[in-house]
Scaffold this active site. Sequence first.
Site, PDB file in Angstrom:
ATOM      1  N   CYS A   1      -2.854  -2.470   7.537  1.00 18.98           N
ATOM      2  CA  CYS A   1      -2.367  -2.311   8.901  1.00 18.98           C
ATOM      3  C   CYS A   1      -2.558  -0.844   9.321  1.00 18.98           C
ATOM      4  O   CYS A   1      -2.879   0.008   8.498  1.00 18.98           O
ATOM      5  CB  CYS A   1      -0.893  -2.711   8.969  1.00 18.98           C
ATOM      6  SG  CYS A   1       0.222  -1.496   8.212  1.00 18.98           S
TER       7      CYS A   1
ATOM      8  N   GLU B   1       0.817  -1.211   0.000  1.00 22.01           N
ATOM      9  CA  GLU B   1       0.000   0.000   0.000  1.00 22.01           C
ATOM     10  C   GLU B   1       0.857   1.270   0.000  1.00 22.01           C
ATOM     11  O   GLU B   1       0.567   2.229  -0.704  1.00 22.01           O
ATOM     12  CB  GLU B   1      -0.936   0.027   1.213  1.00 22.01           C
ATOM     13  CG  GLU B   1      -1.880  -1.153   1.302  1.00 22.01           C
ATOM     14  CD  GLU B   1      -1.364  -2.255   2.210  1.00 22.01           C
ATOM     15  OE1 GLU B   1      -0.196  -2.698   2.045  1.00 22.01           O
ATOM     16  OE2 GLU B   1      -2.119  -2.689   3.089  1.00 22.01           O
TER      17      GLU B   1
END
Length: 165
Positions: free
Chosen positions: A90, A62
């Site tokens: 996360c 990401e």
Amino acid sequence: MDAPIIDLHSDDYFMTEALRQARRAYAAEEVPVGTVIVREGRMIARAFNQVELLKDATAHAEMLALTQAQAAVGDWRLTGCTLYVTKEPCPMCAGAMVHARLDRVVFGAGDPKAGAAGGALNVLQFPSLNHRCEITSGVRLEECREMLRSFFAEQRAKNAQREEA
């Protein structure tokens, strides 16, 4: 009977691309997470986990894709963009997504222990932050989940072999 129309703008289609990136991570013995970022129906970034390769704890798929997308757009703000990722983000990645002003985050497999899009906590829609991302979960869930399960089973088997040696 007419042939089915393939929707090249669907969540399913873009998650397929994220899964391709995750397979690249798997092949490199990285946690198999892949990401694509889409704006106006076009992929502007794609990445896979490269933590071990780059020796960088922040080299999550990401984070790498956010950097690429910001370069493609020419701005740190990614309004009008959707990020597709094979595993629930996360807290680090979710925070970066909020700061980048993504409109939407779509993920496959949830992470009840450490996920920050509703699993363990929800950074993407935290009330006191200045932006919230729309969340869609469970896209291509079984494929995403199975890739993670398979990877970690292989890692456990390798570790067990090392301990026996």
